[in-house]
Design a protein around this motif. Structure first.
Motif, short mmCIF file in Angstrom:
data_model
loop_
_atom_site.label_atom_id
_atom_site.label_comp_id
_atom_site.label_asym_id
_atom_site.label_seq_id
_atom_site.Cartn_x
_atom_site.Cartn_y
_atom_site.Cartn_z
N MET A 1 41.30 35.85 26.93
CA MET A 1 40.24 35.09 26.29
C MET A 1 38.87 35.67 26.65
O MET A 1 37.97 35.73 25.80
N SER A 2 38.71 36.14 27.90
CA SER A 2 37.46 36.82 28.25
C SER A 2 37.28 38.06 27.40
O SER A 2 36.16 38.39 26.99
N MET A 3 38.41 38.75 27.15
CA MET A 3 38.31 39.96 26.30
C MET A 3 37.80 39.60 24.92
O MET A 3 37.00 40.34 24.33
N PHE B 1 45.52 36.86 23.71
CA PHE B 1 44.68 36.07 22.82
C PHE B 1 43.73 36.97 22.04
O PHE B 1 43.29 36.63 20.94
N ILE C 1 45.16 46.63 32.69
CA ILE C 1 44.53 45.40 33.18
C ILE C 1 45.60 44.34 33.40
O ILE C 1 45.66 43.70 34.45
N ILE D 1 36.96 38.45 34.46
CA ILE D 1 38.09 39.37 34.57
C ILE D 1 38.10 40.00 35.96
O ILE D 1 39.14 40.07 36.62
N ALA E 1 32.19 37.11 30.86
CA ALA E 1 33.59 37.49 30.61
C ALA E 1 34.03 38.57 31.58
O ALA E 1 35.11 38.49 32.18
N MET F 1 35.16 28.37 31.81
CA MET F 1 36.30 28.98 32.49
C MET F 1 35.81 29.94 33.56
O MET F 1 36.35 29.99 34.66
N VAL G 1 43.69 33.55 30.39
CA VAL G 1 42.30 33.50 30.84
C VAL G 1 41.64 34.87 30.67
O VAL G 1 40.52 34.99 30.16
N VAL G 2 42.37 35.92 31.07
CA VAL G 2 41.80 37.26 30.98
C VAL G 2 41.64 37.69 29.52
O VAL G 2 40.60 38.22 29.13
N TRP H 1 23.22 39.29 26.50
CA TRP H 1 24.60 39.73 26.69
C TRP H 1 25.33 38.85 27.70
O TRP H 1 26.35 39.25 28.26
N ASP I 1 31.22 39.63 21.08
CA ASP I 1 29.80 39.90 21.34
C ASP I 1 29.42 41.31 20.97
O ASP I 1 28.31 41.54 20.48
N ILE I 2 30.35 42.25 21.18
CA ILE I 2 30.05 43.63 20.77
C ILE I 2 29.87 43.68 19.26
O ILE I 2 28.92 44.28 18.75
N PHE J 1 38.73 32.82 14.31
CA PHE J 1 39.47 32.07 13.30
C PHE J 1 40.93 32.47 13.26
O PHE J 1 41.84 31.67 13.45
N LEU K 1 35.71 37.33 24.13
CA LEU K 1 34.26 37.13 24.18
C LEU K 1 33.55 38.47 24.17
O LEU K 1 32.52 38.63 23.49
N VAL K 2 34.10 39.43 24.90
CA VAL K 2 33.48 40.76 24.94
C VAL K 2 33.53 41.39 23.55
O VAL K 2 32.51 41.87 23.04
N HIS L 1 26.53 41.94 18.29
CA HIS L 1 25.30 42.54 18.78
C HIS L 1 25.07 43.94 18.23
O HIS L 1 23.96 44.31 17.91
N LEU L 2 26.16 44.72 18.17
CA LEU L 2 25.97 46.15 17.94
C LEU L 2 26.34 46.59 16.53
O LEU L 2 25.77 47.53 16.02
N VAL M 1 29.08 38.43 27.56
CA VAL M 1 29.84 39.59 28.02
C VAL M 1 29.83 39.65 29.54
O VAL M 1 30.85 39.93 30.18
#
Lengths: 296, 234, 291
Positions: free
Chosen positions: C101-103, C37, C81, A255, A251, A210, C98-99, A245, C109-110, C224, C105-106, C113-114, A248
């Protein structure tokens, strides 16, 4: 050829195919993630047929494309003209079901992955040859009656229907072609990379596609060609601590682009301007210029 | 009360309104008349802050309201009754009226009584879903809803649109009654004859400009207006 | 029969969690005209907040306040946003997807990873509580009891707010016609922010109850739950609150029954398969689109 370059060129090739397969249904306003499921199915089919059944490559390629198209054909009878969001969720659901199936079938390697797909000589040049063929096909569709009808559907479904466009058949047509392209991408991916993991086909890869589509620009087929090498190359040159990363980074880039440049890096208007400049004296240039004024 | 000074509105490169000046005094009834596409609705939208104004000033009760948010303008006492008898069609008549008194819920009961006095039909249908009312009843509900906020100036956009001639007469009678009660009314209307019979003064608009203005009686006898808007009879 | 009753209880408590999330998701869809989403991912994130707080304090009130507060705060933080997005693209729910869904992923991943080095987190047994009823195969843990009764209370409160109060009337008005709402003086931006806050509150409550019921969470949980919530919303009909109530409960019960009677790893695939079939037969949902 160094492995890094080989990997870069392979992924760039298959990603362009996958993004084109998303671009085509988006012409009629549908985010058709079902193509990722087509890619998964074709990739696993190709791997299995090559390693276990020793089918010849050419036959596998044909079957891979057919499988992709078939997976898109069946649901397209009901979601050919469905609202975008239903298409999205149908796609995600099928991906999830396929993934669960692969994870639970030991013959396909389960969660561990599927390895040892035999190499095919000269596949990389062939990949780009097929890519060029796919490009010509999409260009032809874009500049045909169907492409113009699709642009109308994207802007206003009701007007398009009133003009006599069969929205459902148009959507079905684009979805099936997209499925075939994704099947091709899946087969090539399996042979180029040589191993498959169910984890690869997750929300992350959808986000990546995307990002490539919208950053490049969803209004023309050329935007993808600009964005994919940059985004794919980025992770090769970044230090590994940053590259981990990349999800991120993709993504946030997506945005930012959607907020700042609604049409992406390369838009249709830009291309029209460019052609107008290149053929400044010819009639086509003048015609494009007038079209541009009309758009403005 | 309301003063519009030299406003310009454009949709992209197309100028929708050019150099518009209008003035509404307290207690008056004023009409904007003109054909379809003359810019009447655009002007009303600009006054309400729905359409962005590119130049000029709009002053209401001594305060500038140019490009202020629509809800803030409404809460200062401008009540717009939009065209096409818009109501919240999934909600009941009572709920529509309750929404109308959003900014002064304390005097809801008093307002409700006076509104039901003017519109007895709405009292009968108090628990009916607004979408099932007839067109005329919806228009009445639309007017009643704006009265619930006790507006200082009522702006009516095409009240006759899509209604039967008999109902149009009723609606104009209601508006006349409201004016007698002291409400100031600004009316945009295509049916010039109906409008000019009703108002004190009028502005005639043509393709985004005001071409004529004056007392209604004067305009009715003006041959230009007569030919363009009223037909050759009378 | 015992298995059936046990799984029915399971299903009802799980289903009431789904219902809360479907309601919150649909509220934002109706009032703010966005597809959020990332909403279920935010819920999982506030489960992580709950888990983190439990490490430092045993004050239950503080833990609950922190995880609900974080869910509300992050949800409201996404509002600017989407507002900017609406300014650029108009109210286009596809772009908002779309936006958001990007969130996701962020957020995922956080988490991977963290937080806890990406390993799944487990809540302390003191937080989860003991089983309330133990009768043969039927066990009803205190977490499930919280989820079931808390869920019912929250759903009732939500519908009371929406259909019986002034604020609810305003929310419904904006969902029906936001332009007309602003014409009659309703502040649209403020009301939209309120809808984000209500959805955040529902999400925070769900996070608390889920943490008690499941006892664990992982970065993948968001994906999920997210897909289930949104598929359920589509099956019910986008924006259809009452349909969401029915379908959310149905999903919980179906899933529990699949767990009770079928081999484990397929149970998710079966609920997805059922939703897929409904979506293909009735793309507009069982109860009709209201958005």
């Amino acid at each position: 050829m160094s492995p890094v370059l080989y990997y870069f060129l392979s992924l760039t090739g298959t990603n362009i195919l996958m993004c084109w397969s998303l671009y085509l249904p988006y012409r009629v306003g549908q985010l058709h993630f079902l193509t990722v499921a087509c890619m998964l199915a074709s990739a696993y089919f190709s791997g299995y047929a090559a390693r276990e059944l020793s089918w010849p490559f050419a036959l596998i390629l044909i079957f891979g494309v057919l499988i992709g198209a078939l997976i898109c054909l069946i649901p397209s009878f009901t979601i050919g003209d469905a609202p975008c969001f239903t298409v999205v969720i149908v796609g995600l659901t099928v991906i999830f079901i396929f993934k669960t199936a692969v994870e639970n079938i030991p013959a396909l390697g389960g969660t561990i992955g599927f390895f040892g797909i035999p190499e095919v000589k000269g596949l990389l040049p062939l990949t780009y040859l097929l890519l060029a063929g796919a490009g010509v096909l999409i260009y032809k569709i874009d500049h045909s009656r169907l492409g113009r009808a699709a642009s109308l559907v994207f802007v206003d479904k009701a007007t398009a229907a009133a003009t006599g466009v069969d929205i459902k058949r148009l959507g079905m047509f684009f979805q099936i072609i997209a499925g075939g392209l994704a099947g091709l991408a899946g087969t090539l991916y399996a042979f180029l990379i040589g191993s498959l993991f169910p984890e690869f086909f997750s929300l992350g890869i959808i986000g990546t596609f995307m990002c490539m589509l919208f950053v490049g620009g969803h209004t023309t087929m050329w935007g993808i060609i600009a964005s994919i090498p940059i985004l794919e190359g980025m992770q090769l040159f970044l230090p590994s601590s940053v590259a981990s990363w990349r999800q991120v980074i993709y993504a946030l880039t997506l945005i930012a682009i959607v907020l700042m440049l609604p049409g992406g890096l390369i838009t249709k208007r830009m291309l029209i301007n460019l052609t107008a400049k290149m053929f400044n004296r010819s009639d086509t240039g003048k015609a494009s210029g007038t079209i541009d004024k009309c758009i403005k | 009360m309301l003063r519009v000074e030299d406003i310009f509105v454009s949709y992209g490169p197309i100028k929708a309104l050019e150099n518009i000046n209008i003035n509404v005094n307290a207690g008056e009834t004023v009409a904007l008349i003109g054909a379809n596409g003359a810019g009447k609705t655009t002007l009303l939208k600009a006054i309400m802050g729905i359409q962005k104004v590119s130049a000029g000033k709009i002053i209401f009760l001594g305060e500038e309201i140019t490009n202020v948010g629509t809800d803030k303008i409404a809460n200062r006492g401008l009540g717009l009754i939009p065209e096409g008898h818009l109501v919240f069609s999934t909600m009941t008549v009572l709920e529509n009226l309750q929404l109308g008194s959003y900014n002064n819920p304390n005097c809801f009961n008093d307002n409700l009584e006076s509104v039901f006095e003017s519109f007895p039909i709405l009292h009968k249908r108090i628990n009916q879903i607004a979408g099932t009312l007839s067109g005329g009843e919806q228009q009445m509900l639309s007017i009643a809803r704006s009265l619930m906020a006790k507006p200082k100036l009522i702006i009516v956009d095409e009240p006759s649109l899509g209604l039967a001639p008999k109902v149009i007469g009723e609606i104009f009678n209601i508006l006349r009654g409201l004016n007698k009660k002291g409400y100031t009314i600004l009316l945009a209307e295509q049916k010039a004859k109906k409008a000019l019979e009703f108002v004190d003064r009028a502005y005639v608009m043509e393709i985004g400009k005001i071409v004529l203005h004056g007392p209604a009686q004067e305009l009715i006898s003006n041959p230009k207006v007569h030919n363009a808007y009223l037909g050759s009879k009378i | 029969m015992e298995v059936f009753i046990a799984q029915l209880l399971n299903g009802l408590s799980l289903g009431s969690m789904y219902v809360l999330l479907v309601l919150g998701f649909n509220l934002m869809l109706l009032v703010a005209k966005i597809i959020q989403f990332a909403y279920p991912h935010l819920v999982v994130l506030s489960m992580y907040v709950c888990w983190g707080m439990l490490k430092y304090t045993s004050n239950v009130f503080l833990v609950i306040l922190a995880s609900i507060g974080s869910c509300i705060a992050i949800n409201i933080a996404t509002e600017p946003i989407f507002r900017l997005l609406a300014k650029r693209h108009g109210l286009d729910i596809n772009v908002s997807f779309v936006v958001s869904m990007s969130m996701t992923l962020v957020i995922t991943d956080i988490m991977s990873h963290l937080l806890n080095y990406g390993f799944p987190i487990a809540f302390p047994s003191k937080w989860i509580g003991k089983s309330v009823i133990g009768f043969g195969l039927i066990t009803f843990s205190s977490g499930q009891a919280y989820a079931l009764f808390g869920g019912i209370a929250a759903v009732l409160a939500f519908f009371y707010l929406l259909y019986r109060t002034r604020q609810g009337r305003v929310l419904r008005a904006i969902s029906e016609n936001s332009l007309l709402s602003s014409i009659i003086g309703i502040p649209t931006i403020k009301t939209r922010v309120i809808s984000y806050a209500i959805a955040g509150l529902l999400g925070g409550l769900t996070a608390i109850m889920l943490s008690k019921m499941l006892g664990s969470a992982s970065p993948a949980l968001g994906d999920f739950v997210g897909m289930k919530i949104i598929a359920t919303s589509i099956v019910a009909g986008l924006g259809n609150l009452k349909g969401g109530l029915v379908c959310g409960l149905l999903l919980g019960i179906t899933e529990s029954m699949a767990i009770g009677y079928l081999p484990g790893s397929w149970s998710n695939a079966i609920s997805f398969m059922m939703m897929l079939i409904v979506m293909l037969i009735k793309p507009e949902g069982l109860f009709g689109i209201k958005a």
